[in-house]
Enzyme design. Structure first.
Site, short mmCIF file in Angstrom:
data_model
loop_
_atom_site.label_atom_id
_atom_site.label_comp_id
_atom_site.label_asym_id
_atom_site.label_seq_id
_atom_site.Cartn_x
_atom_site.Cartn_y
_atom_site.Cartn_z
N ASN A 1 0.83 -1.20 0.00
CA ASN A 1 0.00 0.00 0.00
C ASN A 1 0.87 1.25 0.00
OD1 ASN A 1 -2.09 -1.82 0.18
ND2 ASN A 1 -2.35 -1.57 2.41
N ILE A 2 0.32 2.30 -0.57
CA ILE A 2 1.05 3.58 -0.61
C ILE A 2 0.44 4.58 0.35
CG2 ILE A 2 1.88 3.16 -2.96
CD1 ILE A 2 -0.30 5.00 -4.02
N HIS B 1 6.03 -0.58 -2.70
CA HIS B 1 5.55 0.09 -3.92
C HIS B 1 5.50 1.59 -3.77
CE1 HIS B 1 3.51 -3.91 -5.22
NE2 HIS B 1 4.81 -3.88 -5.49
N CYS C 1 10.05 21.35 -8.78
CA CYS C 1 10.72 20.59 -7.70
C CYS C 1 11.19 21.59 -6.64
CB CYS C 1 11.92 19.85 -8.30
SG CYS C 1 13.06 19.20 -7.05
N GLY D 1 -5.22 -9.05 3.36
CA GLY D 1 -5.91 -8.15 2.43
C GLY D 1 -5.23 -7.94 1.11
N THR D 2 -4.69 -9.01 0.53
CA THR D 2 -4.12 -8.86 -0.80
C THR D 2 -4.60 -10.00 -1.69
OG1 THR D 2 -2.08 -8.65 -2.12
CG2 THR D 2 -1.98 -10.05 -0.16
N SER D 3 -4.81 -9.66 -2.97
CA SER D 3 -5.32 -10.66 -3.92
C SER D 3 -4.20 -11.57 -4.41
CB SER D 3 -5.97 -9.95 -5.12
OG SER D 3 -4.98 -9.12 -5.75
N LEU E 1 -10.92 -11.25 3.14
CA LEU E 1 -12.39 -11.21 3.25
C LEU E 1 -13.02 -12.41 2.56
CD1 LEU E 1 -14.78 -9.40 4.14
CD2 LEU E 1 -14.69 -8.33 1.88
C1 BV8 Z 1 8.65 -6.02 -11.19
C2 BV8 Z 1 1.68 0.91 -6.85
C3 BV8 Z 1 10.88 -6.69 -11.72
C4 BV8 Z 1 1.10 2.24 -6.92
C5 BV8 Z 1 1.22 -1.23 -7.83
C6 BV8 Z 1 5.35 -7.62 -17.88
C7 BV8 Z 1 6.18 -6.50 -17.86
C8 BV8 Z 1 6.75 -6.02 -16.69
C9 BV8 Z 1 6.46 -6.65 -15.49
C10 BV8 Z 1 5.62 -7.73 -15.52
C11 BV8 Z 1 5.07 -8.25 -16.69
N1 BV8 Z 1 4.29 -9.32 -16.36
C12 BV8 Z 1 4.32 -9.51 -15.04
C13 BV8 Z 1 5.12 -8.57 -14.52
C14 BV8 Z 1 5.42 -8.35 -13.15
C15 BV8 Z 1 4.41 -7.33 -12.63
C16 BV8 Z 1 3.16 -8.10 -12.27
O1 BV8 Z 1 3.17 -8.78 -11.27
N2 BV8 Z 1 2.10 -7.99 -13.08
C17 BV8 Z 1 0.88 -8.73 -12.74
C18 BV8 Z 1 -0.32 -7.96 -13.26
C19 BV8 Z 1 0.98 -10.14 -13.32
N3 BV8 Z 1 5.03 -6.72 -11.50
C20 BV8 Z 1 5.76 -5.61 -11.65
O2 BV8 Z 1 5.87 -4.98 -12.68
C21 BV8 Z 1 6.51 -5.19 -10.41
N4 BV8 Z 1 7.88 -5.00 -10.75
O3 BV8 Z 1 8.23 -7.14 -11.36
O4 BV8 Z 1 9.96 -5.64 -11.42
C22 BV8 Z 1 11.55 -7.08 -10.47
C23 BV8 Z 1 10.96 -8.07 -9.64
C24 BV8 Z 1 11.62 -8.42 -8.48
C25 BV8 Z 1 12.80 -7.80 -8.12
C26 BV8 Z 1 13.34 -6.82 -8.94
C27 BV8 Z 1 12.71 -6.45 -10.12
C28 BV8 Z 1 5.95 -3.89 -9.85
C29 BV8 Z 1 4.50 -4.08 -9.45
C30 BV8 Z 1 4.02 -2.86 -8.67
C31 BV8 Z 1 2.83 -2.24 -9.35
N5 BV8 Z 1 2.33 -1.17 -8.51
N6 BV8 Z 1 0.81 -0.21 -7.08
C32 BV8 Z 1 -0.35 2.33 -6.70
O5 BV8 Z 1 -0.82 1.88 -5.63
O6 BV8 Z 1 -1.01 2.90 -7.57
S1 BV8 Z 1 0.30 -2.64 -7.88
C33 BV8 Z 1 -1.05 -2.61 -6.86
O7 BV8 Z 1 -1.83 -3.78 -7.09
C34 BV8 Z 1 -0.70 -2.74 -5.40
O8 BV8 Z 1 0.44 -2.06 -5.03
C35 BV8 Z 1 -0.56 -4.22 -5.16
O9 BV8 Z 1 0.76 -4.65 -5.28
C36 BV8 Z 1 -1.29 -4.81 -6.31
C37 BV8 Z 1 -2.33 -5.78 -5.82
O10 BV8 Z 1 -3.22 -5.08 -5.08
P1 BV8 Z 1 -3.78 -5.65 -3.69
O11 BV8 Z 1 -3.15 -4.85 -2.62
O12 BV8 Z 1 -3.69 -7.13 -3.58
O13 BV8 Z 1 -5.28 -5.20 -3.87
P2 BV8 Z 1 -6.42 -5.94 -4.69
O14 BV8 Z 1 -7.49 -4.95 -4.94
O15 BV8 Z 1 -5.82 -6.67 -5.86
O16 BV8 Z 1 -6.94 -7.04 -3.67
C38 BV8 Z 1 -7.54 -6.62 -2.45
C39 BV8 Z 1 -7.72 -7.88 -1.62
O17 BV8 Z 1 -8.23 -7.50 -0.34
C40 BV8 Z 1 -8.72 -8.85 -2.21
O18 BV8 Z 1 -8.20 -10.16 -2.13
C41 BV8 Z 1 -9.96 -8.70 -1.31
O19 BV8 Z 1 -10.66 -9.93 -1.17
C42 BV8 Z 1 -9.34 -8.31 0.00
N7 BV8 Z 1 -10.20 -7.49 0.86
C43 BV8 Z 1 -11.08 -6.52 0.49
N8 BV8 Z 1 -11.66 -5.99 1.59
C44 BV8 Z 1 -11.12 -6.64 2.65
C45 BV8 Z 1 -10.20 -7.59 2.19
N9 BV8 Z 1 -9.52 -8.40 3.02
C46 BV8 Z 1 -9.75 -8.27 4.34
N10 BV8 Z 1 -10.62 -7.37 4.86
C47 BV8 Z 1 -11.32 -6.56 4.05
N11 BV8 Z 1 -12.21 -5.69 4.58
#
Ligand code: BV8
Length: 253
Positions: free
Chosen positions: A118-119, A135, A162, A201-203, A227
């Site tokens: 989270n940010i 992130h 800046c 709380g992460t997917s 959830l």
């Molecule tokens: C990387 C930041 C290399 C800002 C985010 C092709 C090209 C390049 C990269 C890739 C590629 N293919 C795949 C990749 C890797 C890519 C990736 O994973 N893509 C996915 C789509 C397959 N990753 C990257 O690019 C990362 N960088 O790989 O660099 C590297 C790797 C390792 C070491 C060195 C170099 C960078 C990824 C970062 C992206 N930035 N956000 C911003 O916030 O805007 S991503 C963003 O979504 C979040 O930060 C988080 O990481 C991500 C997932 O979000 P979640 O937090 O899980 O939220 P979500 O809505 O998905 O789920 C919520 C959950 O909560 C649900 O499960 C729900 O049921 C639950 N919930 C809801 N309410 C509740 C609850 N649980 C409990 N109680 C409740 N009340």
């Protein structure tokens, strides 16, 4: 000496905090996602009403998106930054802060590191100090000209100068898709030595965070708090299904 076999190592979470534990040091890594902040009023990404239901990742969460339309991206983050003033930490954030405080106060032999995707600043506002934002953070911007990363509370626009070099070269200090997550060495070291890994709380859809559980499951207890029940079997040994504000205090206390 045929010493009695020591009792199974029990976690402080299975034992009231008031009795100091005689067990050896416990190292906990907690990975949090947008779901932990949902009940504070911040949107998640992938839930029905989430951010990705209104924005496309490729329009607001990649370096190319910022290059193509910096104003759209700046407004996406300005809106989310403005939300922070309207929300506050919830019982899940507070329970994790309590656990860290208990360790600092010597109430249990352990340490907890929160690795958050989270940010927002809700963990810090709840009182947690061992927090790593892999992130990036909404309340900071980065100058692409001089590299400064000043704290930032208000709106930031493409023409905003800046504060250090005065050039209009500021961007949100967050990690977009295709960019390298922050603090990976510290995170990796904590994962390698942890006894317990808890995801809240992460997917589990974005890497490298989604891959952490597979890295630790040979040496740590793993628990997923969400959830919703996982749609497919996950790598976690245990899961607690329910809202974070109910499940996290139950796990901690
Ligand atoms: C990387 C930041 C290399 C800002 C985010 C092709 C090209 C390049 C990269 C890739 C590629 N293919 C795949 C990749 C890797 C890519 C990736 O994973 N893509 C996915 C789509 C397959 N990753 C990257 O690019 C990362 N960088 O790989 O660099 C590297 C790797 C390792 C070491 C060195 C170099 C960078 C990824 C970062 C992206 N930035 N956000 C911003 O916030 O805007 S991503 C963003 O979504 C979040 O930060 C988080 O990481 C991500 C997932 O979000 P979640 O937090 O899980 O939220 P979500 O809505 O998905 O789920 C919520 C959950 O909560 C649900 O499960 C729900 O049921 C639950 N919930 C809801 N309410 C509740 C609850 N649980 C409990 N109680 C409740 N009340």
């Amino acid at each position: 000496h045929n010493r009695a076999i020591p009792p199974r190592r029990r976690s402080p979470m299975e034992r009231p905090l008031e009795r100091p534990l005689e067990r050896p040091w416990e190292r906990i890594v907690v990975l949090t996602g947008a779901g932990i902040s949902r009940e504070s009023g911040l949107e998640t990404f992938r839930d029905g009403d989430g951010l990705w239901s209104r924005y496309a990742i490729e329009d607001v969460c990649t370096p190319h998106a910022f290059h193509r339309d910096p104003l759209l991206v700046d407004r996406f983050y300005n809106d989310r930054r403005a939300e922070l003033w309207r929300v506050r930490p919830n019982d899940a954030h507070l329970a994790l802060a309590r656990l860290e405080h208990a360790a600092r106060a010597g109430e249990w032999d352990g340490e907890i590191l929160i690795v958050t995707q989270n940010i927002d600043d809700l963990h810090e506002r709840a009182g947690s100090r061992n927090v790593v934002h892999m992130h990036g953070e909404l309340l900071r911007v980065r100058c692409t000209a001089c590299g400064a990363t000043p704290d930032w509370q208000e709106n930031c626009l493409p023409q905003t100068p800046c504060p250090i070099c005065h050039r209009p070269a500021l961007r949100p200090d967050v990690v977009w898709f295709g960019e390298i997550p922050l603090h990976m060495e510290r995170i990796q070291a904590a994962l390698d030595r942890c006894d317990r890994f808890v995801s809240i709380g992460t997917s589990g859809t974005v890497y490298p965070a989604a891959g952490f559980v597979a890295q630790v499951r040979d040496h740590a207890d793993t628990l997923d708090i969400n959830l919703e029940a996982p749609a497919v079997p996950t790598a976690f040994e245990r899961s607690m299904v329910g809202a974070a504000t109910r499940m996290v205090p139950r796990w901690v206390d």
